[in-house]
Design a protein around this motif. Structure first.
Motif, short mmCIF file in Angstrom:
data_model
loop_
_atom_site.label_atom_id
_atom_site.label_comp_id
_atom_site.label_asym_id
_atom_site.label_seq_id
_atom_site.Cartn_x
_atom_site.Cartn_y
_atom_site.Cartn_z
N ALA A 1 1.44 -7.27 -6.77
CA ALA A 1 1.71 -6.50 -5.56
C ALA A 1 0.54 -6.57 -4.59
O ALA A 1 -0.63 -6.51 -5.00
CB ALA A 1 2.01 -5.05 -5.93
N ARG A 2 0.86 -6.71 -3.32
CA ARG A 2 -0.17 -6.67 -2.28
C ARG A 2 0.28 -5.73 -1.17
O ARG A 2 1.43 -5.75 -0.73
CB ARG A 2 -0.46 -8.07 -1.74
N ARG A 3 -0.63 -4.89 -0.71
CA ARG A 3 -0.33 -3.89 0.29
C ARG A 3 -0.43 -4.50 1.69
O ARG A 3 -1.45 -5.09 2.05
CB ARG A 3 -1.32 -2.72 0.18
N ARG A 4 0.64 -4.32 2.46
CA ARG A 4 0.65 -4.83 3.83
C ARG A 4 0.63 -3.67 4.80
O ARG A 4 1.46 -2.77 4.74
CB ARG A 4 1.91 -5.67 4.06
N THR A 5 -0.33 -3.69 5.71
CA THR A 5 -0.39 -2.70 6.77
C THR A 5 -0.17 -3.39 8.12
O THR A 5 -0.37 -4.60 8.26
CB THR A 5 -1.74 -1.96 6.77
N VAL A 6 0.26 -2.59 9.10
CA VAL A 6 0.63 -3.12 10.42
C VAL A 6 -0.35 -2.58 11.46
O VAL A 6 -0.66 -1.38 11.46
CB VAL A 6 2.08 -2.71 10.78
N GLU B 1 -8.33 -10.23 0.78
CA GLU B 1 -7.73 -9.68 1.99
C GLU B 1 -7.37 -10.82 2.93
O GLU B 1 -8.16 -11.75 3.12
CB GLU B 1 -8.68 -8.70 2.68
N GLU B 2 -6.15 -10.76 3.48
CA GLU B 2 -5.68 -11.81 4.38
C GLU B 2 -5.12 -11.17 5.64
O GLU B 2 -4.57 -10.07 5.60
CB GLU B 2 -4.59 -12.65 3.70
N THR B 3 -5.26 -11.88 6.74
CA THR B 3 -4.78 -11.38 8.03
C THR B 3 -3.84 -12.40 8.65
O THR B 3 -4.13 -13.60 8.66
CB THR B 3 -5.95 -11.10 8.98
N VAL C 1 -2.18 -7.04 7.91
CA VAL C 1 -3.31 -7.14 6.99
C VAL C 1 -2.79 -6.93 5.58
O VAL C 1 -2.17 -5.90 5.28
CB VAL C 1 -4.40 -6.11 7.32
N ARG C 2 -3.03 -7.90 4.72
CA ARG C 2 -2.57 -7.83 3.32
C ARG C 2 -3.79 -7.71 2.42
O ARG C 2 -4.68 -8.57 2.43
CB ARG C 2 -1.76 -9.07 2.96
N ARG C 3 -3.81 -6.65 1.63
CA ARG C 3 -4.91 -6.42 0.69
C ARG C 3 -4.38 -6.48 -0.73
O ARG C 3 -3.42 -5.80 -1.08
CB ARG C 3 -5.56 -5.06 0.96
N THR C 4 -5.01 -7.31 -1.54
CA THR C 4 -4.60 -7.51 -2.93
C THR C 4 -5.73 -7.05 -3.84
O THR C 4 -6.88 -7.49 -3.69
CB THR C 4 -4.29 -8.99 -3.22
N ALA C 5 -5.42 -6.16 -4.76
CA ALA C 5 -6.41 -5.68 -5.73
C ALA C 5 -6.54 -6.69 -6.87
O ALA C 5 -5.62 -7.48 -7.14
CB ALA C 5 -6.00 -4.32 -6.28
#
Length: 475
Positions: free
Chosen positions: A85-90, A147-149, A164-168
């Motif tokens: 799972a990766r969290r995507r924020t806008v 982290e990817e943008t 912005v996608r952040r993967t733990a």
């Protein structure tokens, strides 16, 4: 061919079913992040960090045991597949060039919202079976935090925001071993254990939630196992001489079945969703809809009825949700018609075995096999005109009907897991029903069920046959 090419060819058919397992429940109709059912996702095969598992009733490992008969210098291919799972924020772009995190970013064709995406991950192993003796092999793996943008552009190519996608980070280990069993044939018990070994420790407060644990989890974890020479034994239909050894296999949080197509036994799919041997995707299916517990026809029709605003949000929720919207909108009528139904497993019976009755089932059917009875197996015009069937039936010498109290005692025959939970419960008979084959069914509500009144109003009862109940003393 290289080892990778051979493995891919061997797993090709099984992977179609494995994909359905991997993405089961990934995004559910109506395919929008705002839908309640999409706020609690990923319920199958979730291996959580070991520090979080004990207090929350979830698991940090799964264990597969299956019997195999390798030949010669056979090689075992193993493929662990899971979602990370990766969290995507806008973020919306400001006039000064900076960015503000927002709850949504509205574009003409889609509405972008925060969302948890799932990146497919694989861990692959190919080793000689002989190397698995004793303690076997241990294969650790790690997926680093990152982290990817991604820029968001409007129709004119101008930047209006970003994702912005952040993967733990997540860590795990695969342990594989094989032990030869005593018996009339050379059989090995293969054991494959998948563990989440992530060192993350939850803190008090929000950090201890399942939402915090998911990015460090192995989601929808399952295994593909393949032999270069030899075969696996079915866990559900083993030969008589192997039934004791199969029963002794210890499978935890997963279940292995033969895969790779009918007649093959060199591939196993070990899945957190219980399947039958040789599972397959229906050939009528036009594409993935990420809800294997539903019917493609229903999902396609429902998706087509979404409003344009709902479709915009679905397209912005996830690329896979957008693909479902496009599939439903572009599906030709003849493809949708194929989803309406298909008959499999019927054949015509001729000669001395011919009979008047329901069509016989065969496994597997041939392409040209069809059932062509001269007359319908049940003709309403020729039904018994002797009056309505009885509304009370004898059970253990007592007449049971509407209003009778009975004790539920479902057996293993034709019983699902939900029925077994009701063993020993008292129930009230709501109706005695008769089918066209002469079978009798008791519609019941369970005593103490707070939803009994709703069941009566809707006619949604539980059904048991007479030999699955006992009349209570006041019946």
């Amino acid at each position: 061919m290289t080892a990778t090419t051979e493995r891919d060819a061997r797993f090709d058919t099984a992977r179609q079913v494995a994909d359905a397992v991997l993405f089961e429940g990934y995004v559910l109709y109506p395919y929008r992040a705002s839908a309640a059912k999409n706020r609690l996702r990923w319920q199958f095969g979730v291996l959580v960090p070991p520090a979080w598992a004990p207090a929350h009733g979830e698991h940090s490992f799964q264990r597969t045991e299956v019997l195999m008969e390798p030949r010669g210098e056979a090689t075992l291919s193993l493929e662990l597949r899971f979602l990370h799972a990766r969290r995507r924020t806008v973020h919306r772009r400001r006039e000064d060039g900076g960015f503000d995190e927002v709850a949504e970013l509205r574009l003409p064709d889609r509405i972008l919202v925060p969302w948890d995406e799932g990146a497919e991950e694989r861990v692959e192993l190919s080793v000689p079976v002989a190397s698995l003796a004793g303690d076997g092999l241990v294969l650790p793996f790690a997926r680093p935090a990152r982290e990817e943008t991604e820029p968001v552009l409007d129709a004119g190519g101008r930047s209006v925001g970003r994702l912005v996608r952040r993967t733990a980070g997540a860590e795990g280990v695969v342990r594989v071993s094989a032990a030869e069993l005593d018996g009339p044939y050379r059989v090995l018990r293969l054991t494959a254990v998948v563990e989440n070994t992530s060192p993350w420790t939850p803190q008090d407060g929000a950090d201890a939630s399942r939402e915090a644990a998911l990015p460090r989890s192995l989601v929808a974890a399952h295994l593909l196992l393949g032999l270069s020479a030899g075969s696996f034994l079915s866990m559900t239909d083993p030969p008589e001489w192997a039934k004791g050894a199969v029963a002794a296999c210890d499978n935890r949080h997963t279940w292995p079945v033969l895969a790779g197509g009918p007649g093959r036994a060199d591939v196993v799919l070990s899945s957190p969703i219980i399947l039958e041997d040789h599972p397959a995707i229906a050939p009528e299916s036009a594409g993935a809809m990420y809800d294997a517990l539903e019917i493609d026809e229903i999902l396609a029709l429902r998706t087509a009825t979404l409003t344009e605003e709902e479709k915009r949000e679905a397209r912005g929720t996830d690329a896979r949700a957008a693909a479902v919207i496009e599939l439903a909108e572009s599906m030709p009528p003849e493809v949708l018609e194929r989803l309406h139904g298909a008959v499999r497993g019927l054949r015509e019976i001729t000669g001395p075995d011919a009979f008047d009755g329901p069509p016989a089932l065969t496994e597997p059917p041939s392409e040209e096999a069809v059932f062509r009875p001269d007359t319908p197996w049940w003709d309403p015009a020729g039904a018994d005109p002797a009056g309505p069937p009885p509304d009370r039936i004898p059970v253990d010498g007592v007449l049971v009907g509407e209003g009778s109290r009975v004790l539920l005692r479902p057996g293993l025959r034709r019983t699902d897991a939900q029925d077994l939970f009701l063993r020993g419960r008292a129930a009230l008979v709501e109706a005695v029903l008769h089918d066209v084959d002469g079978g009798v069914h008791l519609a019941v509500t369970v005593e103490g069920d707070p939803g009994a009144d709703i069941r009566r109003e809707q006619g949604r009862f539980l059904y048991f046959q007479p030999d699955e109940v006992s009349p209570l003393e006041d019946a």
